[in-house]
Design an enzyme around this catalytic site. Structure first.
Site, short mmCIF file in Angstrom:
data_model
loop_
_atom_site.label_atom_id
_atom_site.label_comp_id
_atom_site.label_asym_id
_atom_site.label_seq_id
_atom_site.Cartn_x
_atom_site.Cartn_y
_atom_site.Cartn_z
N HIS A 234 -14.74 15.66 16.57
CA HIS A 234 -14.56 16.73 15.51
C HIS A 234 -15.91 17.40 15.27
O HIS A 234 -16.44 17.28 14.33
CB HIS A 234 -14.00 16.14 14.45
CG HIS A 234 -12.50 15.62 14.46
ND1 HIS A 234 -12.24 14.41 15.22
CD2 HIS A 234 -11.13 16.05 14.10
CE1 HIS A 234 -10.81 14.31 15.07
NE2 HIS A 234 -10.33 15.21 14.54
N HIS B 151 -13.26 11.72 10.26
CA HIS B 151 -13.09 12.15 11.64
C HIS B 151 -14.57 12.99 11.96
O HIS B 151 -14.78 13.23 12.93
CB HIS B 151 -11.96 13.32 11.50
CG HIS B 151 -12.22 14.33 10.42
ND1 HIS B 151 -11.69 14.09 9.17
CD2 HIS B 151 -12.35 15.49 10.43
CE1 HIS B 151 -11.63 15.10 8.52
NE2 HIS B 151 -12.23 16.09 9.18
N LEU C 92 -10.85 25.42 6.37
CA LEU C 92 -10.06 25.13 7.49
C LEU C 92 -9.37 23.71 7.49
O LEU C 92 -10.32 22.96 7.58
CB LEU C 92 -10.28 25.69 8.62
CG LEU C 92 -10.58 27.11 8.85
CD1 LEU C 92 -11.37 27.49 9.94
CD2 LEU C 92 -9.22 27.74 8.46
N LYS D 159 -16.56 26.16 8.53
CA LYS D 159 -16.15 25.07 9.62
C LYS D 159 -17.14 25.78 11.01
O LYS D 159 -16.71 27.03 11.31
CB LYS D 159 -14.93 24.82 9.85
CG LYS D 159 -14.46 23.85 10.58
CD LYS D 159 -12.95 23.24 10.25
CE LYS D 159 -12.40 22.20 10.90
NZ LYS D 159 -10.95 21.67 10.42
N SER E 148 2.59 -9.40 -17.07
CA SER E 148 3.67 -10.02 -16.38
C SER E 148 3.13 -10.72 -15.10
O SER E 148 3.97 -11.90 -14.73
CB SER E 148 4.57 -8.75 -15.64
OG SER E 148 5.57 -8.24 -16.73
N GLU F 71 -1.44 1.83 -7.94
CA GLU F 71 -1.57 0.57 -7.07
C GLU F 71 -2.59 0.97 -5.87
O GLU F 71 -3.20 0.17 -5.21
CB GLU F 71 -0.30 0.14 -6.41
CG GLU F 71 0.70 -0.33 -7.54
CD GLU F 71 1.34 0.72 -8.45
OE1 GLU F 71 2.21 0.37 -9.40
OE2 GLU F 71 1.32 2.02 -8.24
N GLN G 94 12.65 -3.08 -8.95
CA GLN G 94 11.75 -3.98 -9.46
C GLN G 94 11.49 -5.30 -8.41
O GLN G 94 10.80 -6.08 -8.55
CB GLN G 94 11.87 -4.52 -10.62
CG GLN G 94 12.37 -3.36 -11.59
CD GLN G 94 11.20 -2.52 -12.04
OE1 GLN G 94 10.28 -2.79 -12.44
NE2 GLN G 94 11.44 -1.12 -11.73
N ARG H 69 8.98 -14.76 -10.95
CA ARG H 69 9.12 -14.51 -12.44
C ARG H 69 9.79 -15.80 -13.23
O ARG H 69 9.27 -16.05 -14.27
CB ARG H 69 10.26 -13.48 -12.40
CG ARG H 69 10.47 -13.23 -14.01
CD ARG H 69 11.29 -11.92 -14.05
NE ARG H 69 11.38 -11.48 -15.31
CZ ARG H 69 12.21 -10.36 -15.57
NH1 ARG H 69 13.06 -9.68 -14.83
NH2 ARG H 69 12.21 -9.74 -17.01
#
Length: 618
Positions: free
Chosen positions: A28, A68, A179, A239, A338, A359, A420, A466
């Site tokens: 690239h 890249h 681009l 570019k 939890s 996450e 869940q 759990r």
């Protein structure tokens, strides 16, 4: 360097990017050429790094998110004297360190594997968090991104986390070259559109001409002086800059230049400018690991009467590990009450990172922290880790050592319903190269495995539950990685039940029921799902001829598939029955869920009877 010298260095980086791609016949170069001036100014005036000591605690950190554009990175390494011209021209060739997308497995100056776009900034946030809150050595984190990858949601998870944490040691340089791969990007050269987005997340922004080396220099200086906010330098670039045949033209992404020799001549020919990169400031060691005694929590067999949830054991064991080891850190996805990561947060708040419901950023931050030598444990519901799978995959490519914990696994969570329930996580984690996958069934086993994970390499995954589980192991029991535990065994065993986690207790109850009917069943607790205990499974197959696997997981890729592996080398395959969650569950009590899925004690016993009957030769 003066202005003219910086311009000349930028041209050298372009020429060498063209040469590397031409030698490889792929790559690239145009994506590298747009950012060459941005790299030249950074390398010559602002980056502090000792290439002979990549682990130096004071080194600045650079992440090429647009992986890249690796020809640009390797050309910069050549300019800094880290590699020579001969190695530069091995780009993308078999055995070369200079891969198509950079990885730390090959090069010590690379912080993280990139190439899956949208990951460099999230990992950079993790590195900057280490610098701001833990290492405190004053290093800067520089991330070079492309404008195309700003369409990734993970970029904005990172942007919000960075601003929330006031990471003024972090600068993202956005190469806005207009681009993408197949045509123009969403916002083209509209720098204001990108500025508004970063500003909305609380960033300081600077808009510049990305080919004006003096403007670039001033922007970097402004980023360094900005306090309380991360900085985004938004650079308008072209570019393929500098070569008329390719500059700002579509359809040339990921291709060597049509006439490399002519392009090199247009760029002024090869050069051999050497950059004296600034030395990093003196800094202390990153952190010291306290050589203290690890006092893990302990439970007696059968105590307490109702049992202990393995998620509780995880939280307590992690807090204890954090006391013994000062390099352990914890991250959580806003479910610490939890997952029980909150136990660690209360005892070690300085080493706890709340990533909220992001996450991807949580896993990326763990990768960044691990890159700085910390030992991260990142937890959320097992089901929600699937959202971050690509980050886990890339972490493996990086050779990153991170510990992931998925709670609320399987239908045993009960009434919350399928959204869940982690029912795909074992398959996902087993498929990751070099991963370790653990699934404890009781509190003492969980605590031991939590401690063992800290000393492993690669991606480590612990699946927790759990509900409360009986304590069936003593506190001094050992659980080697790659092992298993035979919980029932006799010389008259006619079948073997293989289970892990919640289903171990169902398997034991089923074995007791079968025993009352005169059917002896061996029971194996396969707490190490990967690597699997091949010898014990093969011995069980030889002794009993019949294996029955039971798992609170979909049938694809979980315990059943793990049990098959030891017999794929041509050994005789035993008679095998696999019980798993084969339907889409709804809401029900845990006991009802296990029964409906056909993985409770009653279902296991019924399958065992049938298996033994079918194994009898008429």
């Amino acid at each position: 360097m003066n202005t003219g010298e910086l311009v000349d260095l930028g041209q050298q980086l372009r020429v060498d990017s063209v040469r590397a791609a031409a030698a490889a016949g792929s790559g690239h170069p145009t994506s590298s050429m747009s950012a060459a001036d941005l790299m030249a100014v950074l390398l010559a005036h602002h980056f502090r790094y000792d290439f002979d000591r990549p682990a130096h605690p004071g080194n600045d950190r650079f992440v090429l998110s647009k992986g890249h554009a690796s020809p640009l990175l390797y050309s910069a390494y050549k300019a800094a004297g880290a590699i020579d011209d001969e190695e530069l021209l091995t780009f993308r060739k078999l055995g070369s360190r200079l891969e198509g997308h950079p990885t730390p497995q090959r090069l010590p100056w690379v912080e993280t594997a990139t190439g899956s776009l949208g990951q460099g900034l999230p990992v950079g946030v993790g590195i900057a968090l280490a610098g701001k809150r833990l290492d405190r050595t004053g290093y800067r984190v520089w991330v070079l991104t492309g404008d195309s990858e700003l369409a990734e949601g993970s970029i904005w998870e990172a942007a919000e986390q960075a601003a929330y944490e006031h990471l003024d040691n972090l600068t993202v340089i956005v190469d806005v070259n207009r681009l993408g791969q197949r045509g123009p990007t969403r916002h083209g050269h509209d720098l204001d559109a990108y500025a508004r987005r970063f500003q909305a997340f609380g960033w300081h922004t600077i808009e510049i001409d990305g080919h004006d080396v003096d403007a670039i220099d001033r922007a970097y200086g402004e980023a360094l002086s900005t306090k309380g906010q991360p900085t985004a330098v938004l650079a308008r670039t072209l570019k393929g800059k500098g070569v008329e045949a390719v500059q700002d033209r579509e359809g040339l992404h990921g291709k060597p230049l049509p006439d490399a020799d002519e392009a090199i001549a247009e760029l002024g020919g090869p050069r051999d400018i050497r950059v004296q990169v600034q030395e990093p400031p003196a800094a202390r060691m990153l952190h010291a690991v306290r050589d203290g005694h690890l006092d893990l929590p302990r439970w007696d067999k059968g105590d307490p009467e109702k049992g202990v949830a393995t998620r509780n054991a995880y939280g307590q064991a992690l807090a204890a590990l954090g006391t013994a080891r000062q390099d352990v850190v914890a991250l959580d996805g806003e479910v610490g009450d939890s997952t029980r990561a909150e136990f660690f947060a209360k005892e070690h708040p300085d080493r706890y990172f709340e990533c909220y419901i992001a996450e991807q950023q949580m896993v990326a931050a763990a990768v960044g922290l691990a890159a700085r030598g910390w030992v991260p444990y990142a937890a959320t519901f097992a089901a929600f880790l699937t959202r971050a799978h690509d980050f886990v995959r890339m972490a493996s490519i990086s050779g990153s050592g991170i510990n992931l914990v998925g709670s609320h696994a399987g239908v045993a969570i009960g009434q919350d319903g399928p959204s869940q329930m982690g029912l795909e996580d074992l398959a996902m984690m087993r498929a990751v190269h070099g991963s370790t996958v653990l699934y404890p069934c009781d509190a003492n086993q969980t605590a031991r495995l939590v401690a063992a994970m800290a000393g492993l390499e690669g991606i480590r995954y612990l699946r927790t539950s759990r509900g409360e589980s009986p304590v069936i192991y003593g506190p001094d029991e050992e659980f080697p990685i790659g092992g298993s535990k035979v919980l029932r065994s006799s010389g008259q065993d006619r079948m073997t039940i293989v289970a892990a986690g919640d289903t171990v207790h169902e398997a034991l109850a089923a074995a007791d029921a079968l025993d009352r009917e005169g059917i002896k069943a061996r029971v194996i607790d396969l707490y190490s799902v990967k690597p699997v205990d091949r010898l014990t499974l093969r011995q069980a197959a030889e002794d009993t001829g019949c294996l029955l696997t039971v798992e609170d997981h979909h049938p694809e890729g979980g315990i059943g598939d793990a049990v098959v592996e030891p017999f794929l080398d041509g050994r005789p395959m035993p008679r095998l029955v696999r019980l798993a969650v084969r339907t889409m569950p709804g809401s029900a009590s845990p006991a009802e869920q296990l029964h409906a899925a056909g993985i409770d004690a009653e279902s296991i016993a019924a399958a065992g009877r049938l298996l033994v009957e079918q194994a009898v030769v008429p």
